[in-house]
Structures are given as C-alpha cells and as structure tokens.
Design a protein around this motif. Structure first.
Motif, short mmCIF file in Angstrom:
data_model
loop_
_atom_site.label_atom_id
_atom_site.label_comp_id
_atom_site.label_asym_id
_atom_site.label_seq_id
_atom_site.Cartn_x
_atom_site.Cartn_y
_atom_site.Cartn_z
N ALA A 1 46.70 46.39 46.90
CA ALA A 1 46.93 46.83 45.50
C ALA A 1 45.70 46.55 44.88
O ALA A 1 44.97 45.30 45.07
CB ALA A 1 48.24 46.50 45.05
N ILE A 2 45.39 47.26 43.84
CA ILE A 2 44.34 46.83 42.91
C ILE A 2 45.04 46.71 41.35
O ILE A 2 45.60 47.73 40.92
CB ILE A 2 43.32 48.07 42.92
N LEU A 3 44.78 45.76 40.70
CA LEU A 3 44.98 45.61 39.54
C LEU A 3 43.62 45.61 38.53
O LEU A 3 42.75 44.79 38.92
CB LEU A 3 45.53 44.32 39.35
N ILE A 4 43.59 46.35 37.61
CA ILE A 4 42.31 46.38 36.88
C ILE A 4 42.50 46.05 35.49
O ILE A 4 43.22 46.44 34.77
CB ILE A 4 41.74 47.96 36.76
N GLN A 5 41.84 44.94 35.10
CA GLN A 5 41.60 44.36 33.80
C GLN A 5 40.44 45.10 33.08
O GLN A 5 39.51 44.91 33.50
CB GLN A 5 41.39 42.83 33.81
N CYS A 6 40.80 45.90 31.91
CA CYS A 6 39.88 46.73 31.31
C CYS A 6 39.60 46.03 29.83
O CYS A 6 40.55 45.36 29.21
CB CYS A 6 40.45 47.91 30.82
N LEU A 7 38.37 45.70 29.65
CA LEU A 7 37.99 45.02 28.22
C LEU A 7 36.90 46.02 27.62
O LEU A 7 36.47 46.83 28.25
CB LEU A 7 37.48 43.70 28.47
N GLU A 8 36.82 45.68 26.43
CA GLU A 8 35.65 46.29 25.57
C GLU A 8 34.86 45.38 24.77
O GLU A 8 35.43 44.74 23.75
CB GLU A 8 36.22 47.63 24.71
N LYS A 9 33.91 45.19 25.15
CA LYS A 9 32.94 43.76 24.65
C LYS A 9 33.93 42.41 24.64
O LYS A 9 33.91 41.90 23.71
CB LYS A 9 32.97 44.20 23.13
N GLY A 10 34.47 42.49 25.70
CA GLY A 10 35.17 41.19 25.97
C GLY A 10 36.50 40.99 25.33
O GLY A 10 37.06 39.97 25.10
N GLU A 11 36.75 42.28 24.55
CA GLU A 11 38.15 41.99 23.70
C GLU A 11 39.12 43.10 24.17
O GLU A 11 38.93 43.71 25.12
CB GLU A 11 37.75 42.59 22.43
#
Length: 112
Positions: free
Chosen positions: A38-48
C-alpha cells in the motif's frame, strides 16, 4: 478479465518523476513491498500543512485517493504517531513525501 496493474514501486517512481517534472520535491521515506505494498502519501506545501492520502478500494477498480489526515491539530507528533501505528499494522506499506502545491491533482493523474 483481470487487467495487469503497475507494481507499487513503479507507481511510486512514476509519481516522484511527475512531481519533479512539475517543480516539486518528492522522496521515499520508507520502502514497502515492491509489488503490492500500500502507498501512503504525505503531502506538504513549502514544508507546511501535512496531509496524508491513501488509495482506498473502489467498486469500479479506479483510483480512489482519499485524504485520511489532517486531524484538527498543529502537533506533528500526533501525525508521526499515527504513521508509526499504521506501519505496525502494515509493515509492507510505502511512505512517500511530496512537497508541491496541489499535490492531489498530480496524484490523481497517476492512475492505478
């Protein structure tokens, strides 16, 4: 008829390449099972503002990426505890991090 599917490793590599081509940063934080993890994706925008997305089963077999985090908290410790708990339950899971605006749009382009 069963249609062939990309391996988990191919999906991850394709997504990382797509993010890079769009000016973002992507990294594998934990490798999972090469074929069917399974794939878990952590999404950030400019580290936040971390968000977690996971592909949930759907009746039609099409990709169904759903946001499973954030909870109402500014405490990243809770996020890391949640991720650790998930890995105790599923040690074959991948964890990747994407730092790019509108990561959900790129993930949707990835397909299944």
């Amino acid at each position: 008829m069963i249609e062939p599917r990309l391996s988990a490793e191919m999906k991850v590599q394709s997504l990382l390449r797509l993010v890079s081509q769009n000016g973002g940063f992507g990294a594998v934080l934990k490798k999972g099972d090469r074929i069917s993890g399974a794939i878990l994706i952590q999404c950030l925008e400019k580290g936040e503002n971390p968000k977690l997305l996971e592909n949930m089963p759907s009746l039609d077999g099409l990709p169904n990426w759903q946001q499973i985090w954030p909870q109402a908290t500014d405490n990243n410790k809770e996020l890391y505890e949640y991720i650790s708990q998930r890995f105790r339950f599923d040690p074959d899971m991948w964890l990747i991090e994407l730092d790019i605006p509108d990561a959900e749009r790129l993930i949707a382009q990835m397909g299944q």
